[in-house]
Design an enzyme around this catalytic site. Structure first.
Site, PDB file in Angstrom:
ATOM      1  N   TYR A  38       0.937  -1.278  -0.097  1.00  0.00           N
ATOM      2  CA  TYR A  38      -0.026   0.022   0.058  1.00  0.00           C
ATOM      3  C   TYR A  38       0.990   1.197  -0.013  1.00  0.00           C
ATOM      4  O   TYR A  38       0.694   2.130   0.807  1.00  0.00           O
ATOM      5  CB  TYR A  38      -0.913   0.173   1.324  1.00  0.00           C
ATOM      6  CG  TYR A  38      -2.305   0.649   0.883  1.00  0.00           C
ATOM      7  CD1 TYR A  38      -3.126  -0.006  -0.017  1.00  0.00           C
ATOM      8  CD2 TYR A  38      -2.554   1.817   1.585  1.00  0.00           C
ATOM      9  CE1 TYR A  38      -4.432   0.637  -0.198  1.00  0.00           C
ATOM     10  CE2 TYR A  38      -3.898   2.169   1.342  1.00  0.00           C
ATOM     11  CZ  TYR A  38      -4.740   1.753   0.404  1.00  0.00           C
ATOM     12  OH  TYR A  38      -5.958   2.562   0.080  1.00  0.00           O
ATOM     13  N   GLY A  39       1.670   1.309  -0.961  1.00  0.00           N
ATOM     14  CA  GLY A  39       2.803   2.395  -1.276  1.00  0.00           C
ATOM     15  C   GLY A  39       2.154   3.669  -1.935  1.00  0.00           C
ATOM     16  O   GLY A  39       1.180   4.319  -1.617  1.00  0.00           O
ATOM     17  N   VAL A  40       2.364   3.658  -3.174  1.00  0.00           N
ATOM     18  CA  VAL A  40       1.891   4.434  -4.134  1.00  0.00           C
ATOM     19  C   VAL A  40       0.759   3.845  -5.247  1.00  0.00           C
ATOM     20  O   VAL A  40      -0.270   4.145  -5.405  1.00  0.00           O
ATOM     21  CB  VAL A  40       3.136   5.005  -5.266  1.00  0.00           C
ATOM     22  CG1 VAL A  40       2.544   6.131  -5.986  1.00  0.00           C
ATOM     23  CG2 VAL A  40       3.906   5.879  -4.055  1.00  0.00           C
ATOM     24  N   ASP A 100      10.114  -2.659  -5.617  1.00  0.00           N
ATOM     25  CA  ASP A 100      10.992  -3.734  -6.235  1.00  0.00           C
ATOM     26  C   ASP A 100      11.914  -4.153  -5.399  1.00  0.00           C
ATOM     27  O   ASP A 100      12.123  -5.600  -5.515  1.00  0.00           O
ATOM     28  CB  ASP A 100      11.609  -2.738  -7.703  1.00  0.00           C
ATOM     29  CG  ASP A 100      10.439  -2.357  -8.491  1.00  0.00           C
ATOM     30  OD1 ASP A 100       9.693  -3.164  -8.886  1.00  0.00           O
ATOM     31  OD2 ASP A 100      10.823  -1.298  -9.021  1.00  0.00           O
ATOM     32  N   GLY A 102      11.519  -4.701  -2.155  1.00  0.00           N
ATOM     33  CA  GLY A 102      10.622  -5.437  -1.097  1.00  0.00           C
ATOM     34  C   GLY A 102      10.125  -6.537  -1.864  1.00  0.00           C
ATOM     35  O   GLY A 102      10.001  -7.654  -1.135  1.00  0.00           O
ATOM     36  N   GLN A 103       9.777  -6.641  -3.231  1.00  0.00           N
ATOM     37  CA  GLN A 103       9.480  -7.769  -3.832  1.00  0.00           C
ATOM     38  C   GLN A 103      10.350  -8.873  -3.806  1.00  0.00           C
ATOM     39  O   GLN A 103       9.967  -9.933  -3.504  1.00  0.00           O
ATOM     40  CB  GLN A 103       9.151  -7.580  -5.341  1.00  0.00           C
ATOM     41  CG  GLN A 103       8.014  -6.777  -5.386  1.00  0.00           C
ATOM     42  CD  GLN A 103       7.665  -6.255  -7.053  1.00  0.00           C
ATOM     43  OE1 GLN A 103       8.133  -7.039  -7.698  1.00  0.00           O
ATOM     44  NE2 GLN A 103       6.944  -5.396  -7.161  1.00  0.00           N
ATOM     45  N   HIS A 124       5.401  -3.471 -13.082  1.00  0.00           N
ATOM     46  CA  HIS A 124       6.767  -3.474 -13.581  1.00  0.00           C
ATOM     47  C   HIS A 124       7.405  -4.692 -13.940  1.00  0.00           C
ATOM     48  O   HIS A 124       7.232  -5.689 -13.236  1.00  0.00           O
ATOM     49  CB  HIS A 124       7.604  -2.750 -12.615  1.00  0.00           C
ATOM     50  CG  HIS A 124       8.654  -2.183 -12.886  1.00  0.00           C
ATOM     51  ND1 HIS A 124       9.074  -1.551 -14.178  1.00  0.00           N
ATOM     52  CD2 HIS A 124       9.656  -1.317 -12.019  1.00  0.00           C
ATOM     53  CE1 HIS A 124       9.890  -0.957 -14.465  1.00  0.00           C
ATOM     54  NE2 HIS A 124      10.590  -0.768 -12.886  1.00  0.00           N
ATOM     55  N   ASP A 208      10.697   1.664 -19.404  1.00  0.00           N
ATOM     56  CA  ASP A 208      10.468   2.616 -18.136  1.00  0.00           C
ATOM     57  C   ASP A 208      11.696   3.015 -17.458  1.00  0.00           C
ATOM     58  O   ASP A 208      11.698   4.295 -17.015  1.00  0.00           O
ATOM     59  CB  ASP A 208       9.740   1.474 -17.125  1.00  0.00           C
ATOM     60  CG  ASP A 208       9.084   2.201 -15.983  1.00  0.00           C
ATOM     61  OD1 ASP A 208       8.052   2.943 -16.242  1.00  0.00           O
ATOM     62  OD2 ASP A 208       9.585   2.105 -14.911  1.00  0.00           O
ATOM     63  N   GLU A 248       7.226  28.725 -17.018  1.00  0.00           N
ATOM     64  CA  GLU A 248       6.686  28.994 -18.202  1.00  0.00           C
ATOM     65  C   GLU A 248       6.350  27.565 -18.730  1.00  0.00           C
ATOM     66  O   GLU A 248       5.257  27.340 -19.352  1.00  0.00           O
ATOM     67  CB  GLU A 248       7.489  29.796 -18.956  1.00  0.00           C
ATOM     68  CG  GLU A 248       6.721  30.067 -20.462  1.00  0.00           C
ATOM     69  CD  GLU A 248       7.566  30.948 -21.495  1.00  0.00           C
ATOM     70  OE1 GLU A 248       8.156  32.032 -20.803  1.00  0.00           O
ATOM     71  OE2 GLU A 248       7.118  31.083 -22.561  1.00  0.00           O
TER      72      GLU A 248
HETATM   73  N1  NAP Z   1       5.276   4.715  -8.204  1.00  0.00           N
HETATM   74  C1  NAP Z   1       4.211   4.600  -9.002  1.00  0.00           C
HETATM   75  O1  NAP Z   1       3.613   5.287  -9.241  1.00  0.00           O
HETATM   76  C2  NAP Z   1       4.530   3.306 -10.086  1.00  0.00           C
HETATM   77  C3  NAP Z   1       4.093   3.432 -11.288  1.00  0.00           C
HETATM   78  C4  NAP Z   1       4.162   2.711 -12.032  1.00  0.00           C
HETATM   79  C5  NAP Z   1       4.538   1.226 -11.839  1.00  0.00           C
HETATM   80  N2  NAP Z   1       4.860   1.058 -10.523  1.00  0.00           N
HETATM   81  C6  NAP Z   1       5.539  -0.096  -9.744  1.00  0.00           C
HETATM   82  O2  NAP Z   1       4.553  -0.512  -8.962  1.00  0.00           O
HETATM   83  C7  NAP Z   1       5.168  -1.443  -8.181  1.00  0.00           C
HETATM   84  C8  NAP Z   1       4.835  -0.816  -6.505  1.00  0.00           C
HETATM   85  O3  NAP Z   1       5.452   0.578  -6.656  1.00  0.00           O
HETATM   86  P1  NAP Z   1       5.278   1.813  -5.745  1.00  0.00           P
HETATM   87  O4  NAP Z   1       5.857   2.825  -5.872  1.00  0.00           O
HETATM   88  O5  NAP Z   1       3.674   1.871  -5.274  1.00  0.00           O
HETATM   89  O6  NAP Z   1       5.913   0.960  -4.244  1.00  0.00           O
HETATM   90  P2  NAP Z   1       6.524   1.992  -3.043  1.00  0.00           P
HETATM   91  O7  NAP Z   1       5.542   3.116  -2.929  1.00  0.00           O
HETATM   92  O8  NAP Z   1       7.792   1.851  -2.960  1.00  0.00           O
HETATM   93  O9  NAP Z   1       5.747   0.516  -2.072  1.00  0.00           O
HETATM   94  C9  NAP Z   1       6.264   0.387  -0.932  1.00  0.00           C
HETATM   95  C10 NAP Z   1       5.303  -0.833  -0.423  1.00  0.00           C
HETATM   96  O10 NAP Z   1       6.127  -1.912  -0.404  1.00  0.00           O
HETATM   97  C11 NAP Z   1       6.106  -2.247   1.106  1.00  0.00           C
HETATM   98  N3  NAP Z   1       7.392  -2.657   1.277  1.00  0.00           N
HETATM   99  C12 NAP Z   1       8.441  -2.473   0.881  1.00  0.00           C
HETATM  100  N4  NAP Z   1       9.679  -3.170   1.407  1.00  0.00           N
HETATM  101  C13 NAP Z   1       9.146  -4.122   2.021  1.00  0.00           C
HETATM  102  C14 NAP Z   1       9.496  -5.052   2.965  1.00  0.00           C
HETATM  103  N5  NAP Z   1      10.947  -5.478   3.132  1.00  0.00           N
HETATM  104  N6  NAP Z   1       8.594  -5.768   3.595  1.00  0.00           N
HETATM  105  C15 NAP Z   1       7.006  -5.669   3.491  1.00  0.00           C
HETATM  106  N7  NAP Z   1       6.986  -4.558   2.738  1.00  0.00           N
HETATM  107  C16 NAP Z   1       7.739  -3.596   2.272  1.00  0.00           C
HETATM  108  C17 NAP Z   1       5.890  -0.956   1.600  1.00  0.00           C
HETATM  109  O11 NAP Z   1       5.376  -1.098   3.068  1.00  0.00           O
HETATM  110  P3  NAP Z   1       5.799   0.020   3.961  1.00  0.00           P
HETATM  111  O12 NAP Z   1       5.078   1.270   3.796  1.00  0.00           O
HETATM  112  O13 NAP Z   1       5.148  -0.630   5.398  1.00  0.00           O
HETATM  113  O14 NAP Z   1       7.454   0.407   4.068  1.00  0.00           O
HETATM  114  C18 NAP Z   1       4.669  -0.287   0.786  1.00  0.00           C
HETATM  115  O15 NAP Z   1       3.679  -1.076   1.143  1.00  0.00           O
HETATM  116  C19 NAP Z   1       6.661  -1.471  -8.385  1.00  0.00           C
HETATM  117  O16 NAP Z   1       6.829  -2.435  -9.129  1.00  0.00           O
HETATM  118  C20 NAP Z   1       6.934  -0.142  -9.181  1.00  0.00           C
HETATM  119  O17 NAP Z   1       7.904  -0.261 -10.311  1.00  0.00           O
HETATM  120  C21 NAP Z   1       5.033   2.272  -9.594  1.00  0.00           C
END
Ligand code: NAP
Length: 348
Positions: A38-40, A100, A102-103, A124, A208, A248
């Site tokens: 539940y990040g972004v 990535d 965390g995965q 991704h 990407d 601008e």
């Molecule tokens: N950012 C974007 O808008 C975007 C756009 C397109 C694609 N993507 C892809 O979507 C996927 C998710 O990206 P995101 O940006 O949403 O990720 P993010 O915000 O970095 O997500 C973090 C999430 O991972 C959890 N996490 C990280 N390390 C962990 C660990 N060691 N153990 C358990 N939970 C852990 C975090 O929990 P905590 O909060 O508890 O740390 C949080 O729920 C990625 O593959 C990314 O490449 C992202």
């Protein structure tokens, strides 16, 4: 799926007319979609799916701000919000939306629950494409699919609430059930995509990584800094340098480019601007092209992926990152930006 001509190239695309939401909901009516993380992207995709009428649960580690955010967004512990492992066990589709790094850490836990017929979904191509480096190798009897929204999870949600859609790419790495196409397209429509265009995991991650290091973030910041510093070194005030470099562009030009294209912009500016821009754009293209070639080679060799894995899995990665971000935040360019934004009439 429809074939569309983009310039001289045919591409397969899926639109909401061909695959309406009702069909997507019907396709996934007996599935439980477990959004892990539940990040972004996690909030954007899970909330859109929930509001679109799919069965969704969220998996997130407890004792974290993200867990509290999920509760604030209406997910209920024990009903629709679970620890990661429990959600992975319950889900028939596992949307793997941890960072990535965390995965990689959580992979053994997720893999245990990838029983035959489930689907593993990514946004991704990173984990699968660089499998020698990430160790993410799914079992052969699950579908492995991807929907990658071309923008932030925040925009995905915001545009959904405005009745708009963010374009996404989709890919199938493994079709174990024979139903991977319907699953991936239904999910793509469900998360709030505009149109879906076909890719592969490898092409998604290569483009990407190139894009974010290039024109989307790396190159644009580099060009901003070079022009701003040149103007300042030649005696221009911060206000003048910032307005001519960033303000601008973001306030006036980019909304018009988004609506009508850069070709229109070139045709609808002063003749002085037109002459200069026509004379100079190819010089900038030629100057930066070798850097883009080097960047693409670094992506294709796996060097960029390795660098990201190494730096993001260090225990002190957040501290190091914050120091680098502080350097940019405290640069004159972006300090001036803060002042200029405050001076916008709508912020007064
Ligand atoms: N950012 C974007 O808008 C975007 C756009 C397109 C694609 N993507 C892809 O979507 C996927 C998710 O990206 P995101 O940006 O949403 O990720 P993010 O915000 O970095 O997500 C973090 C999430 O991972 C959890 N996490 C990280 N390390 C962990 C660990 N060691 N153990 C358990 N939970 C852990 C975090 O929990 P905590 O909060 O508890 O740390 C949080 O729920 C990625 O593959 C990314 O490449 C992202």
């Amino acid at each position: 799926m429809a074939t569309m001509k983009f310039g001289q190239t045919d591409e397969q695309v899926v639109t909401r007319e061909e695959f309406p939401l009702a069909k997507a909901v019907e396709t996934l009516k007996s599935e439980t979609i477990a959004v892990i993380g539940y990040g972004v992207q996690g909030p954007g995709q899970s909330l859109n799916l929930r509001d679109n009428g799919f069965n969704v649960i969220v998996g997130q580690r407890k004792n974290s701000d993200s867990w509290n955010k999920a509760i604030a967004d209406g997910w209920v512990p024990g009903k629709t919000l679970f620890e990661i492992e429990e959600a992975a066990q319950k889900g028939t589709i596992i949307q793997y939306l941890l960072s990535d790094a965390g995965q990689i850490t959580l992979w053994p836990t997720i893999k245990k629950h990838l029983t035959p017929g489930k689907a593993l979904y990514f946004s991704h191509g990173f984990g699968i494409t660089y499998k020698e480096r990430t160790g993410i190798v799914p079992p052969a009897d699950v579908d492995v699919i991807l929907v990658a929204p071309k923008g932030s999870g925040t925009s995905l949600r915001r545009m959904f609430l405005q009745g708009r859609g963010l374009n996404s790419s989709y890919a199938i790495f493994q079709d174990a059930t024979g139903n991977a196409f319907n699953r991936v397209v239904a999910l793509g429509i469900g998360v709030g995509s505009g149109y879906l265009f076909e890719t592969t995991f490898k092409r998604e991650v290569y483009s990407d990584l190139t894009g974010e290091r290039g024109t989307l973030m790396g190159a644009i910041q580099g060009i901003f800094a070079a022009q701003y510093d040149t103007l300042r070194a030649n005696g221009h005030t911060p206000s003048e340098a910032f307005n001519e470099t960033v303000e601008e562009l973001t306030q006036s030009l980019m909304p018009l480019v988004a609506e009508k294209g850069m070709d229109w912009m070139y045709a609808n500016c002063s003749t002085t601007a037109q002459r200069g821009a026509l004379d100079w754009w190819k010089r900038f293209r030629d100057a930066t092209r070798p850097v883009f070639e080097e960047l693409y080679a670094s992506v294709a060799s796996g060097q960029e992926a390795q660098r990201s894995i190494d730096s993001n899995s260090k225990p002190d990665y957040r501290e190091n990152l914050n120091n680098e971000l502080k350097e940019m935040r405290e640069s004159e360019l972006w300090e001036v930006g803060t002042v200029v934004r405050k001076l916008r009439p709508e912020n007064n």
